[in-house]
Design a protein around this motif. Sequence first.
Motif, PDB file in Angstrom:
ATOM      1  N   THR A 257      -5.029  -6.294  -0.939  1.00 53.66           N
ATOM      2  CA  THR A 257      -5.843  -5.073  -0.849  1.00 53.66           C
ATOM      3  C   THR A 257      -5.517  -4.152  -2.024  1.00 53.66           C
ATOM      4  O   THR A 257      -4.386  -4.136  -2.515  1.00 53.66           O
ATOM      5  CB  THR A 257      -5.549  -4.296   0.444  1.00 53.66           C
ATOM      6  OG1 THR A 257      -4.148  -3.970   0.450  1.00 53.66           O
ATOM      7  CG2 THR A 257      -5.870  -5.108   1.685  1.00 53.66           C
ATOM      8  N   PRO A 258      -6.515  -3.376  -2.467  1.00 56.05           N
ATOM      9  CA  PRO A 258      -6.263  -2.444  -3.580  1.00 56.05           C
ATOM     10  C   PRO A 258      -5.127  -1.463  -3.259  1.00 56.05           C
ATOM     11  O   PRO A 258      -4.356  -1.110  -4.143  1.00 56.05           O
ATOM     12  CB  PRO A 258      -7.590  -1.691  -3.751  1.00 56.05           C
ATOM     13  CG  PRO A 258      -8.608  -2.458  -2.999  1.00 56.05           C
ATOM     14  CD  PRO A 258      -7.915  -3.346  -2.012  1.00 56.05           C
ATOM     15  N   GLU A 259      -4.996  -1.061  -2.002  1.00 50.00           N
ATOM     16  CA  GLU A 259      -3.932  -0.126  -1.616  1.00 50.00           C
ATOM     17  C   GLU A 259      -2.564  -0.724  -1.921  1.00 50.00           C
ATOM     18  O   GLU A 259      -1.686  -0.055  -2.453  1.00 50.00           O
ATOM     19  CB  GLU A 259      -3.991   0.197  -0.104  1.00 50.00           C
ATOM     20  CG  GLU A 259      -5.147   1.090   0.320  1.00 50.00           C
ATOM     21  CD  GLU A 259      -6.472   0.339   0.387  1.00 50.00           C
ATOM     22  OE1 GLU A 259      -6.458  -0.915   0.417  1.00 50.00           O
ATOM     23  OE2 GLU A 259      -7.528   1.005   0.388  1.00 50.00           O
ATOM     24  N   ASP A 260      -2.402  -1.997  -1.547  1.00 48.20           N
ATOM     25  CA  ASP A 260      -1.097  -2.626  -1.776  1.00 48.20           C
ATOM     26  C   ASP A 260      -0.859  -2.910  -3.257  1.00 48.20           C
ATOM     27  O   ASP A 260       0.270  -2.821  -3.739  1.00 48.20           O
ATOM     28  CB  ASP A 260      -0.965  -3.915  -0.953  1.00 48.20           C
ATOM     29  CG  ASP A 260      -0.757  -3.614   0.535  1.00 48.20           C
ATOM     30  OD1 ASP A 260      -0.677  -2.417   0.896  1.00 48.20           O
ATOM     31  OD2 ASP A 260      -0.663  -4.570   1.333  1.00 48.20           O
ATOM     32  N   GLU A 261      -1.913  -3.219  -3.981  1.00 44.41           N
ATOM     33  CA  GLU A 261      -1.771  -3.431  -5.429  1.00 44.41           C
ATOM     34  C   GLU A 261      -1.297  -2.137  -6.095  1.00 44.41           C
ATOM     35  O   GLU A 261      -0.385  -2.158  -6.923  1.00 44.41           O
ATOM     36  CB  GLU A 261      -3.113  -3.847  -6.072  1.00 44.41           C
ATOM     37  CG  GLU A 261      -3.712  -5.136  -5.529  1.00 44.41           C
ATOM     38  CD  GLU A 261      -3.212  -6.395  -6.255  1.00 44.41           C
ATOM     39  OE1 GLU A 261      -2.364  -6.266  -7.160  1.00 44.41           O
ATOM     40  OE2 GLU A 261      -3.675  -7.498  -5.896  1.00 44.41           O
ATOM     41  N   MET A 335       8.183  -7.593  -1.114  1.00 46.13           N
ATOM     42  CA  MET A 335       6.747  -7.394  -1.013  1.00 46.13           C
ATOM     43  C   MET A 335       6.509  -5.929  -0.692  1.00 46.13           C
ATOM     44  O   MET A 335       7.235  -5.337   0.112  1.00 46.13           O
ATOM     45  CB  MET A 335       6.189  -8.296   0.069  1.00 46.13           C
ATOM     46  CG  MET A 335       6.254  -9.744  -0.400  1.00 46.13           C
ATOM     47  SD  MET A 335       5.582 -10.882   0.784  1.00 46.13           S
ATOM     48  CE  MET A 335       6.862 -10.871   1.986  1.00 46.13           C
ATOM     49  N   VAL A 336       5.498  -5.379  -1.339  1.00 45.09           N
ATOM     50  CA  VAL A 336       5.288  -3.935  -1.225  1.00 45.09           C
ATOM     51  C   VAL A 336       3.957  -3.662  -0.546  1.00 45.09           C
ATOM     52  O   VAL A 336       2.952  -4.303  -0.846  1.00 45.09           O
ATOM     53  CB  VAL A 336       5.283  -3.283  -2.628  1.00 45.09           C
ATOM     54  CG1 VAL A 336       5.094  -1.773  -2.517  1.00 45.09           C
ATOM     55  CG2 VAL A 336       6.562  -3.614  -3.379  1.00 45.09           C
ATOM     56  N   SER A 337       3.978  -2.699   0.365  1.00 47.22           N
ATOM     57  CA  SER A 337       2.704  -2.276   0.934  1.00 47.22           C
ATOM     58  C   SER A 337       2.618  -0.757   0.918  1.00 47.22           C
ATOM     59  O   SER A 337       3.628  -0.058   0.803  1.00 47.22           O
ATOM     60  CB  SER A 337       2.535  -2.815   2.348  1.00 47.22           C
ATOM     61  OG  SER A 337       3.533  -2.271   3.166  1.00 47.22           O
TER      62      SER A 337
END
Length: 507
Positions: A257-261, A335-337
């Motif tokens: 998702t763009p948010e996580d990117e 991993m980043v969210s």
Amino acid sequence: MKLLVVLSLVVAACYGSVVRQQRRFPDDFLFGTATAAYQIEGGWDADGKGESIWDYMVHNTPDVIRGKTNGDIAGDTYNNYKRDVEMMRELGLDAYRFSMAWSRILPTGMANEVNPAGIEFYNNYIDEMLKYNIQPLVTLYHWDLPQKLQELGGFTNPLFSDWFEDYARVVFENFGDRVKMFITFNEPREICFEGYGSTTKAPRLNSTAVGTYICAKNLVVAHAKAYRLYDQEFRAKQGGQCGITISVNWFGPATETPEDEVAAELRRQGEWGIYAHPIFSAEGGFPKELSDKIAENSAKQGYAKSRLPEFTEEEKAFVRGTSDFFGVNHYTAFMVSANDGKTSFPVPSLQDDMDNISFADDDWLKSASAWLTLAPNSIYKALSHLRTLYNDPIFYLTENGWSTYEGRDLIDDDRIEYYRASMESMLNCLDDGINLKGYMAWSLLDNFEWMEGYIERFGLYEVDFEDPARKRTPRKSAFVYKNIIKNRFVDYEYEPETMTMTIDEGH
Ligand SMILES: *[C@@H]1O[C@H](CO)[C@@H](O)[C@H](O)[C@H]1NC(C)=O
Ligand SMILES: CC(=O)N[C@H]1CO[C@H](CO)[C@@H](O)[C@@H]1O
């Protein structure tokens, strides 16, 4: 039919060896190990050494260290350096990365008073390595600031970069005839964010709003001054290289998702971009997205200026391009969210400015350190990202390693699994044409693991800290690493025949 089977076995065997041949490390690839002065040297006040911020912290607030231990003696390399060099020979190392203690050389931090015993110790240490063709890689600063300089604000004092430049001059003058690779700072993130922006390293300032950022700018300028000094006054006669080592773990988005990117990008900028971008990017200065975010938050929080002290155009130009190589300390991945309010951070702080959360996959092998898991192919992921971002620099992996718990655990199969996985990930880099020139395993021997005391162990050699002689004993991983260095490939069949080390001919 039988013949066909035999033939195909022969073909398979040849094919196997062909593939293996392609997956070799070049002969001039530098294999070594790495250590840091405070973690191994001991001799904390020996022969005129001054107090460092770590000496000060462990003596005044011993409770902050697990087990209330300290590095007063540690592995006692101050008295055991010949044994350490013997271990390097046993492993067949090409190079050895170690740091110098600023306050052993300049007891008060300032260059007016040089401690001859400190110079002599490092001279002996370097000469002992060179006797056996082991190339010394010297880190000027691995976290042990002279306490006197801390009392003047340390990395937040605008004169910090001059103090560091003066110290660097003493180091280049005394050792640059024999040392051909200098690293100014080890891990700016740990110095600035952990030491100034939180409480997880000395000096534990917990200046969450501004500490990290003021430190970041002064550190990067200090690095650039030392680099330019080397470049202008020493390089022509000494012919070496000067660079910096930054901790670059891999932070990928948890989902596409763009948010996580966006979240992952901000995290990368907050973790290492703020130190790397001013030096390695074409435009210089701090990375834009993070810098905009901090400015926006600062305005909302009532600050007259951004909490991140921006570079002037002149400073940008002064800092840009000041590293002959990119030293990467890499251990793991997360991993980043996007956070979306799930976790609350102190406001204001770097964590709040990044405002994102990260985690490791449950399936990744766990070490003794909460932050360290075996993440798949993460060296390749980190270096291929940096390569694109910063125009294909020369890389050295200046640290990479695995922790086990204290105890006489000489059979360290998890560490072996980790090191082999690292080798494969580096070979992926080489296959892809990434300019990776060397690898320093962390660490040669067990040492004082900062806030974790002696509980987490990273050594290829186990150290008996109960023994006044600090006896060193090779773990199984030491034999495996030695075998990799000798062959220049990973032999998965290899098992040491005995647990007794010998020195091979030519070492
Ligand atoms: C550090 O400062 C933050 C506020 O910015 C506070 O929430 C936290 O408790 C402090 N930590 C320590 C250990 O003092
Ligand atoms: C600093 C910051 O707020 N970073 C990002 C965290 O993730 C969200 C996605 O929900 C982004 O919008 C933020 O910019």
